[in-house]
Design an enzyme around this catalytic site. Structure first.
Site, PDB file in Angstrom:
ATOM      1  N   SER A   1       0.475   7.892  16.539  1.00 61.07           N
ATOM      2  CA  SER A   1      -0.450   8.076  17.678  1.00 61.07           C
ATOM      3  C   SER A   1      -1.092   9.456  17.605  1.00 61.07           C
ATOM      4  O   SER A   1      -2.252   9.637  17.988  1.00 61.07           O
ATOM      5  CB  SER A   1       0.313   7.937  18.998  1.00 61.07           C
ATOM      6  OG  SER A   1       0.799   6.623  19.117  1.00 61.07           O
TER       7      SER A   1
ATOM      8  N   PHE B   1       0.867  -1.183   0.000  1.00 60.27           N
ATOM      9  CA  PHE B   1       0.000   0.000   0.000  1.00 60.27           C
ATOM     10  C   PHE B   1       0.901   1.229   0.000  1.00 60.27           C
ATOM     11  O   PHE B   1       1.686   1.422   0.937  1.00 60.27           O
ATOM     12  CB  PHE B   1      -0.845  -0.069   1.275  1.00 60.27           C
ATOM     13  CG  PHE B   1      -1.866   1.015   1.446  1.00 60.27           C
ATOM     14  CD1 PHE B   1      -3.123   0.921   0.845  1.00 60.27           C
ATOM     15  CD2 PHE B   1      -1.622   2.099   2.262  1.00 60.27           C
ATOM     16  CE1 PHE B   1      -4.087   1.907   1.036  1.00 60.27           C
ATOM     17  CE2 PHE B   1      -2.572   3.094   2.463  1.00 60.27           C
ATOM     18  CZ  PHE B   1      -3.808   2.985   1.855  1.00 60.27           C
TER      19      PHE B   1
ATOM     20  N   GLY C   1      -7.081  -1.137   8.438  1.00 51.42           N
ATOM     21  CA  GLY C   1      -5.676  -1.480   8.688  1.00 51.42           C
ATOM     22  C   GLY C   1      -5.296  -1.229  10.132  1.00 51.42           C
ATOM     23  O   GLY C   1      -4.501  -1.972  10.724  1.00 51.42           O
ATOM     24  N   ARG C   2      -5.890  -0.196  10.702  1.00 51.44           N
ATOM     25  CA  ARG C   2      -5.551   0.162  12.089  1.00 51.44           C
ATOM     26  C   ARG C   2      -6.013  -0.912  13.066  1.00 51.44           C
ATOM     27  O   ARG C   2      -5.400  -1.091  14.129  1.00 51.44           O
ATOM     28  CB  ARG C   2      -6.134   1.554  12.414  1.00 51.44           C
ATOM     29  CG  ARG C   2      -5.343   2.631  11.710  1.00 51.44           C
ATOM     30  CD  ARG C   2      -5.984   4.000  11.638  1.00 51.44           C
ATOM     31  NE  ARG C   2      -5.145   4.866  10.802  1.00 51.44           N
ATOM     32  CZ  ARG C   2      -5.520   6.011  10.265  1.00 51.44           C
ATOM     33  NH1 ARG C   2      -6.745   6.467  10.474  1.00 51.44           N
ATOM     34  NH2 ARG C   2      -4.690   6.716   9.517  1.00 51.44           N
TER      35      ARG C   2
ATOM     36  N   GLU D   1       0.741   3.249   9.734  1.00 55.27           N
ATOM     37  CA  GLU D   1      -0.721   3.311   9.511  1.00 55.27           C
ATOM     38  C   GLU D   1      -1.351   4.416  10.362  1.00 55.27           C
ATOM     39  O   GLU D   1      -2.459   4.260  10.891  1.00 55.27           O
ATOM     40  CB  GLU D   1      -1.349   1.933   9.700  1.00 55.27           C
ATOM     41  CG  GLU D   1      -0.767   0.966   8.667  1.00 55.27           C
ATOM     42  CD  GLU D   1      -1.500  -0.325   8.484  1.00 55.27           C
ATOM     43  OE1 GLU D   1      -2.721  -0.357   8.711  1.00 55.27           O
ATOM     44  OE2 GLU D   1      -0.855  -1.316   8.083  1.00 55.27           O
ATOM     45  N   GLY D   2      -0.601   5.505  10.487  1.00 47.24           N
ATOM     46  CA  GLY D   2      -1.055   6.666  11.247  1.00 47.24           C
ATOM     47  C   GLY D   2      -0.409   6.683  12.618  1.00 47.24           C
ATOM     48  O   GLY D   2      -0.613   5.762  13.409  1.00 47.24           O
TER      49      GLY D   2
ATOM     50  N   TRP E   1       8.827   4.275   2.874  1.00 46.99           N
ATOM     51  CA  TRP E   1       8.445   3.419   4.013  1.00 46.99           C
ATOM     52  C   TRP E   1       7.442   2.359   3.588  1.00 46.99           C
ATOM     53  O   TRP E   1       6.444   2.146   4.266  1.00 46.99           O
ATOM     54  CB  TRP E   1       7.824   4.249   5.165  1.00 46.99           C
ATOM     55  CG  TRP E   1       8.499   5.523   5.476  1.00 46.99           C
ATOM     56  CD1 TRP E   1       7.957   6.754   5.421  1.00 46.99           C
ATOM     57  CD2 TRP E   1       9.868   5.703   5.910  1.00 46.99           C
ATOM     58  NE1 TRP E   1       8.893   7.702   5.783  1.00 46.99           N
ATOM     59  CE2 TRP E   1      10.073   7.076   6.091  1.00 46.99           C
ATOM     60  CE3 TRP E   1      10.927   4.823   6.142  1.00 46.99           C
ATOM     61  CZ2 TRP E   1      11.288   7.606   6.494  1.00 46.99           C
ATOM     62  CZ3 TRP E   1      12.135   5.363   6.541  1.00 46.99           C
ATOM     63  CH2 TRP E   1      12.299   6.727   6.723  1.00 46.99           C
TER      64      TRP E   1
HETATM   65  N1  CAA Z   1     -13.623   7.615   5.642  1.00 48.22           N
HETATM   66  C1  CAA Z   1     -14.134   8.335   4.631  1.00 48.22           C
HETATM   67  N2  CAA Z   1     -13.754   9.591   4.310  1.00 48.22           N
HETATM   68  C2  CAA Z   1     -12.797  10.134   5.059  1.00 48.22           C
HETATM   69  C3  CAA Z   1     -12.198   9.475   6.144  1.00 48.22           C
HETATM   70  C4  CAA Z   1     -12.657   8.151   6.431  1.00 48.22           C
HETATM   71  N3  CAA Z   1     -12.158   7.422   7.435  1.00 48.22           N
HETATM   72  N4  CAA Z   1     -11.284  10.283   6.695  1.00 48.22           N
HETATM   73  C5  CAA Z   1     -11.306  11.429   5.991  1.00 48.22           C
HETATM   74  N5  CAA Z   1     -12.215  11.325   5.000  1.00 48.22           N
HETATM   75  C6  CAA Z   1     -12.580  12.358   4.030  1.00 48.22           C
HETATM   76  C7  CAA Z   1     -13.090  13.594   4.795  1.00 48.22           C
HETATM   77  O1  CAA Z   1     -14.460  13.485   5.081  1.00 48.22           O
HETATM   78  C8  CAA Z   1     -12.805  14.723   3.825  1.00 48.22           C
HETATM   79  O2  CAA Z   1     -13.808  14.788   2.857  1.00 48.22           O
HETATM   80  P1  CAA Z   1     -14.620  16.192   2.638  1.00 48.22           P
HETATM   81  O3  CAA Z   1     -13.569  17.148   2.116  1.00 48.22           O
HETATM   82  O4  CAA Z   1     -15.690  15.848   1.659  1.00 48.22           O
HETATM   83  O5  CAA Z   1     -15.134  16.603   3.986  1.00 48.22           O
HETATM   84  C9  CAA Z   1     -11.537  14.254   3.108  1.00 48.22           C
HETATM   85  O6  CAA Z   1     -11.453  12.830   3.302  1.00 48.22           O
HETATM   86  C10 CAA Z   1     -10.313  14.904   3.667  1.00 48.22           C
HETATM   87  O7  CAA Z   1     -10.264  14.597   5.041  1.00 48.22           O
HETATM   88  P2  CAA Z   1      -9.581  15.546   6.103  1.00 48.22           P
HETATM   89  O8  CAA Z   1      -9.956  16.963   5.851  1.00 48.22           O
HETATM   90  O9  CAA Z   1      -9.874  14.968   7.449  1.00 48.22           O
HETATM   91  O10 CAA Z   1      -8.037  15.347   5.722  1.00 48.22           O
HETATM   92  P3  CAA Z   1      -6.756  15.878   6.425  1.00 48.22           P
HETATM   93  O11 CAA Z   1      -5.813  16.286   5.376  1.00 48.22           O
HETATM   94  O12 CAA Z   1      -7.107  16.851   7.508  1.00 48.22           O
HETATM   95  O13 CAA Z   1      -6.131  14.526   7.058  1.00 48.22           O
HETATM   96  C11 CAA Z   1      -5.703  12.765   8.626  1.00 48.22           C
HETATM   97  C12 CAA Z   1      -6.672  13.828   8.119  1.00 48.22           C
HETATM   98  C13 CAA Z   1      -6.551  11.959   9.606  1.00 48.22           C
HETATM   99  C14 CAA Z   1      -4.509  13.353   9.359  1.00 48.22           C
HETATM  100  C15 CAA Z   1      -5.237  11.861   7.437  1.00 48.22           C
HETATM  101  O14 CAA Z   1      -4.434  12.559   6.519  1.00 48.22           O
HETATM  102  C16 CAA Z   1      -4.478  10.646   7.902  1.00 48.22           C
HETATM  103  O15 CAA Z   1      -5.078   9.650   8.311  1.00 48.22           O
HETATM  104  N6  CAA Z   1      -3.125  10.689   7.844  1.00 48.22           N
HETATM  105  C17 CAA Z   1      -2.288   9.558   8.175  1.00 48.22           C
HETATM  106  C18 CAA Z   1      -2.021   8.716   6.982  1.00 48.22           C
HETATM  107  C19 CAA Z   1      -1.512   7.372   7.371  1.00 48.22           C
HETATM  108  O16 CAA Z   1      -2.104   6.662   8.164  1.00 48.22           O
HETATM  109  N7  CAA Z   1      -0.407   6.984   6.747  1.00 48.22           N
HETATM  110  C20 CAA Z   1       0.130   5.693   6.964  1.00 48.22           C
HETATM  111  C21 CAA Z   1       0.780   5.235   5.720  1.00 48.22           C
HETATM  112  S1  CAA Z   1       0.320   3.675   5.202  1.00 48.22           S
HETATM  113  C22 CAA Z   1       1.305   2.596   6.034  1.00 48.22           C
HETATM  114  O17 CAA Z   1       1.865   2.853   7.065  1.00 48.22           O
HETATM  115  C23 CAA Z   1       1.339   1.289   5.364  1.00 48.22           C
HETATM  116  C24 CAA Z   1       2.438   0.373   5.704  1.00 48.22           C
HETATM  117  O18 CAA Z   1       3.260   0.075   4.877  1.00 48.22           O
HETATM  118  C25 CAA Z   1       2.418  -0.324   7.033  1.00 48.22           C
END
Ligand code: CAA
Length: 384
Positions: free
Chosen positions: A371, A128, A247-248, A368-369, A161
């Site tokens: 804390s 991913f 995933g969380r 995956e995000g 990563w």
């Molecule tokens: N379900 C559906 N829609 C969602 C949602 C969800 N869970 N979360 C957000 N959205 C939508 C929002 O409703 C919004 O839509 P609208 O504009 O229509 O309202 C849109 O998405 C944008 O959302 P936000 O304004 O909340 O976005 P943001 O830029 O403020 O970010 C955040 C919020 C929670 C910080 C997000 O960016 C996030 O989760 N960041 C962390 C990313 C992450 O987890 N990365 C890990 C990498 S993957 C990994 O680690 C894999 C591996 O290899 C192990």
């Protein structure tokens, strides 16, 4: 309300426990030391049907529920979190999203072998690709760009990563397609590692989960057919967020398992090790540590199972999965540090396993995000 596992859940838990003891424990210290990817173990997980646990049998999966997935992740993570992260990424971040949002053609072509974890007898798993050198938590700021050329896109950029980076055959890649639209200008694409222009960077030399292969992946003018876009135009950010919510749960279960492994080793050690004329379990200093470990682990388990249950009941699990992840990962860190302390000097050397569990625990607070991201998700949910 029932606090009991079904017969089937207990069988899956036992199968995962046996697998961890028989297949993961031998060689776990050496794999960590030499950063060796657990290919053999992952192939055996595929044979058990654990690489596509929640996928329908129609697409090569095992058709199990999320509770079963949590139980299996917990047991395997007690022994080897490098194996369980590979399993978690394939199950939650790759197979789940493809089954839920992929087209029928995408499911036939990609999901079926991914859920089986094998194709033509060879390992076949996915990764991913969301994070970038300058976009981790701030996922909308990614720079990887896919230019629409009519019947295909041209993909350029670098992802960082990436778990399963070199072992995966298929990547789910999030990329900007229209920067002016913010989160609505992002799409998710299925990209094959073997395509021209895809390059796997050097393996990261990590603190923990050292057996898992983490790489950067770069794309130079990669031609991606339009039929490999997941969902409608602009669906990529929602796809990523929805996929990460599931995933969380997997990473929360991984953290729970790491904590549980360290606790079980501490319990055993405290019954064997003598100090001041008696086994150290008879000292209140140790008893209180064990009591706190057991209590926090139980809280983490309940949060994981609640999030899994909500997912199985098709309820919104965004809040519960973030709560489970932040609490379980902080529990894993706390418990493993205490486990090293219970073991004293022996805890600081590799044969006793707890130092590795302590190093492995840290990543559960980051990937995956972080804390902090989980707290953003939780506070937005409770304040809205
Ligand atoms: N379900 C559906 N829609 C969602 C949602 C969800 N869970 N979360 C957000 N959205 C939508 C929002 O409703 C919004 O839509 P609208 O504009 O229509 O309202 C849109 O998405 C944008 O959302 P936000 O304004 O909340 O976005 P943001 O830029 O403020 O970010 C955040 C919020 C929670 C910080 C997000 O960016 C996030 O989760 N960041 C962390 C990313 C992450 O987890 N990365 C890990 C990498 S993957 C990994 O680690 C894999 C591996 O290899 C192990």
């Amino acid at each position: 309300m029932q606090f009991q596992l079904t017969e089937e859940h207990l069988m899956i838990q036992q199968a995962a426990r046996d697998f961890a003891q028989n297949e993961c424990l031998p060689g776990v210290i050496e794999r960590d030391e030499h950063q060796k990817f657990p290919r053999e173990q992952v192939l055996k997980l595929a044979e058990l049907g654990f690489m596509g646990m929640m996928v329908s049998p129609d697409y090569g999966g095992s058709g199990m529920d999320t509770i079963s997935y949590v139980l299996a992740m917990e047991e395997i993570s007690k022994i080897d979190a490098s194996v369980s992260v590979c399993m978690s990424v394939n199950n939650s971040l790759v197979c789940w999203g493809l089954e839920k949002f992929g087209s029928e053609e995408q499911k036939q072509k990609y999901l079926t072998p991914l859920a089986q974890g094998r194709k033509n007898g060879e390992l076949f798993i996915g990764a991913f690709l969301l994070s970038e050198p300058e976009a981790g938590s701030d996922a909308t700021s990614q720079r990887t760009y896919a230019e629409d050329k009519g019947d295909h896109y041209v993909l350029n950029g670098t992802k960082n990563w990436i778990t399963n980076g070199s072992s995966a055959s298929v990547y789910l890649v999030m990329a900007q397609t229209d920067i002016s639209k913010g989160s609505k200008g992002i799409n998710a694409f299925i990209v094959e590692k073997s395509w021209p222009g895809v390059a796997v960077g050097a393996k990261e030399n990590k603190l923990g989960i050292r057996g898992s292969d983490t790489h950067s992946i770069s794309f130079t003018d990669v031609k991606v057919p339009k039929e490999n876009r997941i969902g409608g135009d602009g669906f990529g950010f929602t796809f990523a967020m929805k996929t990460l919510a599931g995933g969380r749960i997997g990473i929360a279960a991984q953290a729970l398992g790491i904590a549980g492994g360290a606790y079980e080793l501490s319990l055993k050690y405290s019954k064997e090790r003598k100090a001041f004329g008696k086994e150290i379990m008879h000292h209140q200093a140790i008893q209180f540590k064990l009591a706190d470990m057991a209590t926090r682990i139980e809280c983490a388990r309940l949060l994981c199972l609640k999030a899994a249950w909500e997912k199985d009941q098709h309820l919104d699990y965004t809040l519960s999965s973030s709560m489970a992840k932040v609490f379980a990962s902080e529990t894993a860190m706390w418990v493993t540090v205490e486990a090293v302390q219970v073991h004293g000097g022996y805890g600081y050397v590799k044969e006793y396993h707890v130092e590795r569990l302590m190093r492995d625990a840290k990543i559960t607070q980051i990937y995956e995000g972080t804390s902090e991201v989980q707290r953003i998700v939780i506070s937005r949910s409770i304040l809205k």
